[in-house]
Design a protein around this motif. Structure first.
Motif, PDB file in Angstrom:
ATOM      1  N   ALA A   1       0.823  -1.215   0.000  1.00 50.09           N
ATOM      2  CA  ALA A   1       0.000   0.000   0.000  1.00 50.09           C
ATOM      3  C   ALA A   1       0.859   1.269   0.000  1.00 50.09           C
ATOM      4  CB  ALA A   1      -0.931  -0.003   1.219  1.00 50.09           C
ATOM      5  N   THR A   2       1.936   1.257   0.744  1.00 51.46           N
ATOM      6  CA  THR A   2       2.770   2.447   0.880  1.00 51.46           C
ATOM      7  C   THR A   2       3.328   2.957  -0.448  1.00 51.46           C
ATOM      8  OG1 THR A   2       3.294   1.861   3.156  1.00 51.46           O
ATOM      9  CG2 THR A   2       4.781   3.401   2.082  1.00 51.46           C
ATOM     10  N   PRO A   3       3.838   2.086  -1.332  1.00 55.24           N
ATOM     11  CA  PRO A   3       4.320   2.601  -2.618  1.00 55.24           C
ATOM     12  C   PRO A   3       3.229   3.263  -3.463  1.00 55.24           C
ATOM     13  CG  PRO A   3       5.211   0.421  -2.234  1.00 55.24           C
ATOM     14  CD  PRO A   3       4.175   0.674  -1.173  1.00 55.24           C
ATOM     15  N   HIS A   4       1.976   2.832  -3.305  1.00 53.67           N
ATOM     16  CA  HIS A   4       0.884   3.511  -4.009  1.00 53.67           C
ATOM     17  C   HIS A   4       0.821   4.983  -3.581  1.00 53.67           C
ATOM     18  CE1 HIS A   4      -0.693  -0.470  -5.048  1.00 53.67           C
ATOM     19  NE2 HIS A   4      -1.459   0.145  -5.918  1.00 53.67           N
ATOM     20  N   VAL A   5       0.822   5.209  -2.282  1.00 54.17           N
ATOM     21  CA  VAL A   5       0.720   6.575  -1.763  1.00 54.17           C
ATOM     22  C   VAL A   5       1.974   7.369  -2.119  1.00 54.17           C
ATOM     23  CG1 VAL A   5       0.506   7.986   0.322  1.00 54.17           C
ATOM     24  CG2 VAL A   5      -0.872   5.910   0.069  1.00 54.17           C
ATOM     25  N   ALA A   6       3.148   6.759  -1.957  1.00 59.49           N
ATOM     26  CA  ALA A   6       4.390   7.453  -2.297  1.00 59.49           C
ATOM     27  C   ALA A   6       4.420   7.812  -3.781  1.00 59.49           C
ATOM     28  CB  ALA A   6       5.598   6.579  -1.941  1.00 59.49           C
ATOM     29  N   GLY A   7       3.951   6.900  -4.620  1.00 56.43           N
ATOM     30  CA  GLY A   7       3.912   7.163  -6.051  1.00 56.43           C
ATOM     31  C   GLY A   7       2.958   8.294  -6.404  1.00 56.43           C
ATOM     32  N   VAL A   8       1.784   8.312  -5.774  1.00 57.77           N
ATOM     33  CA  VAL A   8       0.824   9.394  -6.019  1.00 57.77           C
ATOM     34  C   VAL A   8       1.417  10.722  -5.546  1.00 57.77           C
ATOM     35  CG1 VAL A   8      -1.431  10.345  -5.363  1.00 57.77           C
ATOM     36  CG2 VAL A   8      -1.224   7.930  -5.994  1.00 57.77           C
ATOM     37  N   ALA A   9       2.047  10.722  -4.381  1.00 58.35           N
ATOM     38  CA  ALA A   9       2.660  11.952  -3.872  1.00 58.35           C
ATOM     39  C   ALA A   9       3.743  12.445  -4.830  1.00 58.35           C
ATOM     40  CB  ALA A   9       3.244  11.719  -2.479  1.00 58.35           C
ATOM     41  N   ALA A  10       4.587  11.536  -5.297  1.00 56.21           N
ATOM     42  CA  ALA A  10       5.660  11.925  -6.216  1.00 56.21           C
ATOM     43  C   ALA A  10       5.095  12.428  -7.540  1.00 56.21           C
ATOM     44  CB  ALA A  10       6.600  10.742  -6.452  1.00 56.21           C
ATOM     45  N   LEU A  11       4.076  11.752  -8.046  1.00 58.74           N
ATOM     46  CA  LEU A  11       3.454  12.163  -9.309  1.00 58.74           C
ATOM     47  C   LEU A  11       2.842  13.555  -9.191  1.00 58.74           C
ATOM     48  CD1 LEU A  11       2.448  11.352 -12.180  1.00 58.74           C
ATOM     49  CD2 LEU A  11       0.385  10.512 -11.055  1.00 58.74           C
ATOM     50  N   VAL A  12       2.064  13.766  -8.162  1.00 58.51           N
ATOM     51  CA  VAL A  12       1.397  15.052  -7.971  1.00 58.51           C
ATOM     52  C   VAL A  12       2.429  16.158  -7.736  1.00 58.51           C
ATOM     53  CG1 VAL A  12      -0.165  16.350  -6.446  1.00 58.51           C
ATOM     54  CG2 VAL A  12      -0.765  14.037  -7.176  1.00 58.51           C
ATOM     55  N   TRP A  13       3.420  15.879  -6.899  1.00 61.54           N
ATOM     56  CA  TRP A  13       4.433  16.883  -6.602  1.00 61.54           C
ATOM     57  C   TRP A  13       5.257  17.220  -7.844  1.00 61.54           C
ATOM     58  CZ3 TRP A  13       7.949  16.486  -1.653  1.00 61.54           C
ATOM     59  CH2 TRP A  13       8.314  17.774  -1.238  1.00 61.54           C
ATOM     60  N   SER A  14       5.477  16.221  -8.723  1.00 62.28           N
ATOM     61  CA  SER A  14       6.243  16.492  -9.940  1.00 62.28           C
ATOM     62  C   SER A  14       5.500  17.453 -10.873  1.00 62.28           C
ATOM     63  CB  SER A  14       6.568  15.193 -10.679  1.00 62.28           C
ATOM     64  OG  SER A  14       5.414  14.662 -11.318  1.00 62.28           O
ATOM     65  N   ARG A  15       4.187  17.447 -10.804  1.00 59.59           N
ATOM     66  CA  ARG A  15       3.379  18.356 -11.625  1.00 59.59           C
ATOM     67  C   ARG A  15       3.203  19.722 -10.966  1.00 59.59           C
ATOM     68  NH1 ARG A  15       3.322  17.586 -16.473  1.00 59.59           N
ATOM     69  NH2 ARG A  15       1.319  18.605 -16.659  1.00 59.59           N
ATOM     70  N   PHE A  16       3.369  19.778  -9.653  1.00 58.30           N
ATOM     71  CA  PHE A  16       3.205  21.031  -8.902  1.00 58.30           C
ATOM     72  C   PHE A  16       4.386  21.220  -7.948  1.00 58.30           C
ATOM     73  CE2 PHE A  16      -0.929  19.438 -10.140  1.00 58.30           C
ATOM     74  CZ  PHE A  16      -1.494  20.540 -10.758  1.00 58.30           C
ATOM     75  N   PRO A  17       5.600  21.392  -8.497  1.00 59.62           N
ATOM     76  CA  PRO A  17       6.792  21.471  -7.646  1.00 59.62           C
ATOM     77  C   PRO A  17       6.838  22.715  -6.758  1.00 59.62           C
ATOM     78  CG  PRO A  17       7.345  21.972  -9.927  1.00 59.62           C
ATOM     79  CD  PRO A  17       5.910  21.508  -9.909  1.00 59.62           C
ATOM     80  N   GLU A  18       5.998  23.692  -7.044  1.00 61.03           N
ATOM     81  CA  GLU A  18       5.963  24.899  -6.213  1.00 61.03           C
ATOM     82  C   GLU A  18       5.270  24.655  -4.874  1.00 61.03           C
ATOM     83  OE1 GLU A  18       2.284  24.966  -8.824  1.00 61.03           O
ATOM     84  OE2 GLU A  18       4.355  24.370  -9.035  1.00 61.03           O
ATOM     85  N   CYS A  19       4.550  23.559  -4.747  1.00 60.03           N
ATOM     86  CA  CYS A  19       3.879  23.228  -3.478  1.00 60.03           C
ATOM     87  C   CYS A  19       4.911  22.735  -2.463  1.00 60.03           C
ATOM     88  CB  CYS A  19       2.841  22.131  -3.688  1.00 60.03           C
ATOM     89  SG  CYS A  19       1.463  22.591  -4.745  1.00 60.03           S
ATOM     90  N   THR A  20       4.606  22.943  -1.199  1.00 61.78           N
ATOM     91  CA  THR A  20       5.465  22.395  -0.146  1.00 61.78           C
ATOM     92  C   THR A  20       5.080  20.945   0.101  1.00 61.78           C
ATOM     93  OG1 THR A  20       3.978  22.940   1.690  1.00 61.78           O
ATOM     94  CG2 THR A  20       5.538  24.675   0.977  1.00 61.78           C
ATOM     95  N   ASN A  21       5.933  20.228   0.797  1.00 61.06           N
ATOM     96  CA  ASN A  21       5.634  18.844   1.145  1.00 61.06           C
ATOM     97  C   ASN A  21       4.364  18.746   1.994  1.00 61.06           C
ATOM     98  OD1 ASN A  21       7.293  20.158   3.168  1.00 61.06           O
ATOM     99  ND2 ASN A  21       7.409  18.190   4.212  1.00 61.06           N
TER     100      ASN A  21
END
Length: 165
Positions: free
Chosen positions: A46-66
């Motif tokens: 389950a964890t890689p699903h969430v990590a992958g979604v976080a990485a995907l979304v953050w890659s499209r919006f790098p101006e957002c903070t963690n």
């Protein structure tokens, strides 16, 4: 970010007040030696699903903070129960498209109004996340690291086993 497996039969999944979000974790098809796939279960599915979604979304919006990315994932999670929050599923099932759509329409500040008690508990500013968000940064680094390890493992497997045959 503490991740739980969403399936009801996931008796292996953690259930506590630190669970923040859920993802598929039972009978997930995964790479396996011998150029095969095998179904595996666990929060490590389950964890890689969430990590992958976080990485995907953050890659499209790098101006957002963690913290904004983390909160966007929580805000857009699909509720699994009738409750706002549950110790079994956290705020719900991670939703990549919903997170992307919210950021696309409202930007990073869409997450700013959400106060996540798991990051900044009101009575203890030194707990996870703390007043300077060090814990949140570490959690994000770990989540992205897990996603990278999963991808590198799959690539390594492919080049070592699949290419050698």
């Amino acid at each position: 970010m503490s991740v739980a497996a969403v399936e009801p039969e996931a008796t292996f999944s953690q259930v506590n007040n630190q669970v923040e979000i859920s993802a598929p974790g039972s009978m997930v098809k995964s790479t396996y030696p011998g150029n095969r796939y095998q179904r595996k279960s666990g929060t490590s599915m389950a964890t890689p699903h969430v990590a992958g979604v976080a990485a995907l979304v953050w890659s499209r919006f790098p101006e957002c903070t963690n913290v904004q990315i983390r909160n966007i994932l929580v805000i857009t999670a699909q509720k699994v129960t009738n409750e706002e929050y549950s110790e079994r599923y956290g705020y719900g099932l991670v939703q990549a498209k919903a997170a992307y759509d919210l950021l696309e329409s409202e930007g990073c500040t869409a997450a700013d109004s959400f106060v996540n008690p798991l990051i900044n508990p009101p009575d203890d500013p030194t707990s996870f996340g703390g007043s300077n968000n060090t814990g949140a940064i570490i959690a994000t680094i770990i989540a992205v690291g897990v996603a990278v390890v999963v991808v590198l493992g799959a690539l390594g497997y492919y080049f070592y086993y699949a290419k050698s045959k």
